[in-house]
Design an enzyme around this catalytic site. Structure first.
Site, PDB file in Angstrom:
ATOM      1  N   GLU A 148      -6.390   3.297  30.150  1.00 59.89           N
ATOM      2  CA  GLU A 148      -7.784   3.272  29.687  1.00 59.89           C
ATOM      3  C   GLU A 148      -8.497   4.615  29.842  1.00 59.89           C
ATOM      4  O   GLU A 148      -9.580   4.808  29.274  1.00 59.89           O
ATOM      5  CB  GLU A 148      -8.556   2.163  30.413  1.00 59.89           C
ATOM      6  CG  GLU A 148      -8.131   0.765  29.977  1.00 59.89           C
ATOM      7  CD  GLU A 148      -8.909  -0.332  30.680  1.00 59.89           C
ATOM      8  OE1 GLU A 148      -9.262  -0.136  31.874  1.00 59.89           O
ATOM      9  OE2 GLU A 148      -9.160  -1.374  30.055  1.00 59.89           O
TER      10      GLU A 148
ATOM     11  N   TYR B  16       0.819  -1.219   0.000  1.00 61.98           N
ATOM     12  CA  TYR B  16       0.000   0.000   0.000  1.00 61.98           C
ATOM     13  C   TYR B  16       0.858   1.277   0.000  1.00 61.98           C
ATOM     14  O   TYR B  16       2.052   1.230   0.277  1.00 61.98           O
ATOM     15  CB  TYR B  16      -1.002  -0.006   1.158  1.00 61.98           C
ATOM     16  CG  TYR B  16      -0.434  -0.318   2.516  1.00 61.98           C
ATOM     17  CD1 TYR B  16       0.216   0.656   3.262  1.00 61.98           C
ATOM     18  CD2 TYR B  16      -0.578  -1.581   3.080  1.00 61.98           C
ATOM     19  CE1 TYR B  16       0.709   0.387   4.526  1.00 61.98           C
ATOM     20  CE2 TYR B  16      -0.074  -1.868   4.341  1.00 61.98           C
ATOM     21  CZ  TYR B  16       0.567  -0.872   5.051  1.00 61.98           C
ATOM     22  OH  TYR B  16       1.059  -1.137   6.295  1.00 61.98           O
TER      23      TYR B  16
END
Ligand SMILES: [Zn+2]
Ligand SMILES: [Zn+2]
Length: 391
Positions: free
Chosen positions: A369, A296
């Site tokens: 988190e 890519y």
């Protein structure tokens, strides 16, 4: 969108669930099922099996506007987790070491946020849950696009988010123009002639020739490519031989090239082949050089979109947005950017106080988190702002 707090618990719960049951590239069956289920609960139209295990969700806003694509990759890595958390991977040898579990949960969080605002939402939001980002040129972006993920309705803008273990927690990073390199994988088979270690002149020693090739390839960097162009060539594996006194018949070298523009990319591939072949020939060996097909391109952010995206991100309280430097890593998100203008951006998760200090792909990779809600909010806000018809 200050109501993000109430979504936070659920986003973390989803992330932990996916983290405990990681799946390798193109095998994201349970993850895809979880994604589809969650989207359906939100009454978002769902298409499954897109380009393999991909899932596409389409949310229609109440007002007219543009179509904004938001992409999250879903695959894990062949790594055994070395972090002791209650939701540690239950699958030995597989771990979400690149943080794609957080990408899925943050995008589902964005879907929750946007659904709540459906009445004031302009345009449509397309949720692109992609398989197999880690599969290089054979990654999931291409089959998803070929399977129509960017059409019907055609995506006007596209965004992708990746968390980064090296950047500080709660910091967004992006830049206009090239952000990530184009990768090219090469394989060099050095064909010699086996023999006895005591009589190398009767043989053609592929181990010796490999050593010359590895060294000479660094001359492509220092002597053949313009020094002002970012460029890397690394030989990362060599396989040859069976015993200390047997000269083997052949050696196999594998490596990667990273570049930032197509001209350098073409030149680099030509020189790697030329140097490997001619150095080998000098010692009577033969090099067969192969490049993986269909790799890519560079991940290049659209300048106008990125400028506006930066101003959207800067409004998120509790975070900072800074300009990133180009990175020699690579992402098949570049294939989506080749179809629609947009931006790829990072969200830092490094937090020494919580022991979140290791890089992506490490067996000790641990995520702060607290950043997840900001990730969800950023994706939702980008979709909301870019969906407006005056864009
Ligand atoms: Zn990765
Ligand atoms: Zn990744």
């Amino acid at each position: 969108m200050s109501d993000v707090k109430e979504f936070e618990g659920e986003v973390i719960k989803i992330r932990r669930r996916i983290h405990a049951y990681p799946e390798l590239s193109y095998k994201e069956y349970e993850t895809a099922r979880l994604v589809a289920q969650k989207l359906r609960t939100l009454r978002i139209a769902v298409r499954t099996g897109v380009g393999g295990t991909g899932v596409v969700g389409l949310l229609k806003g109440a007002r007219d506007g543009k179509v904004v694509g938001l992409r999250a990759d879903m695959d894990a890595l062949p790594v055994t987790e070395n972090v002791n958390v209650p939701f540690k991977s239950k699958r030995p040898g597989i771990m979400h070491a690149c943080g794609h579990d957080t990408h899925v949960s943050m995008l589902l969080g964005a879907a929750m946020l946007l659904t709540k605002r459906r009445d004031e939402l302009h345009g449509q939001v397309k949720f692109l849950f992609q398989p197999a980002e880690e599969a290089g040129g054979r990654g999931g972006a291409k089959p998803m696009i070929e399977d129509g993920a960017m059409n019907d309705p055609k995506v006007d803008y596209v965004f992708g988010l990746h968390i980064s273990g090296t950047e500080p927690s709660k910091v967004f990073l992006l830049r206009p123009g090239p952000l990530l390199a184009a990768p090219d994988t090469f394989r060099i088979r050095i064909c010699g002639k086996g023999g006895h270690g005591s009589t190398p002149h009767e043989a053609i020693d592929p181990v010796f020739v490999s050593a010359q090739v590895v060294t000479a390839l660094q001359g492509v960097t220092s002597r053949m490519i313009d020094q002002r162009e970012p460029f890397v060539v690394s030989v990362c594996s060599i396989h040859s031989g069976t015993k200390h006194n047997i000269i083997p018949d052949e050696a196999l070298l594998e490596g990667t090239i990273r570049t930032f523009n197509e001209k350098t990319r073409t030149q680099a591939k030509k020189y790697v082949k030329q140097v490997a072949e001619s150095v080998s020939r000098g010692f009577n060996a033969k090099a067969e050089v192969e490049f993986e097909a269909d790799e890519y391109p560079v991940t290049a952010n659209d300048a106008t979109v990125t400028k506006k995206a930066i101003s959207v991100l800067r409004k998120i309280r509790g975070t900072r947005t800074i300009e990133a430097k180009p990175i020699m890593g690579a992402e098949d998100f570049s294939r989506f950017l080749a179809k629609a203008p947009g931006a790829f951006y990072f969200l830092g998760t490094r937090n020494p106080r919580k022991g979140c200090v290791n890089t992506n792909h490490s067996s000790e990779f641990k995520v702060d988190e607290d950043v997840l809600k900001y990730g969800s909010l950023s994706l939702a806000n980008l979709a909301y702002e870019f969906g407006k018809p005056n864009n």
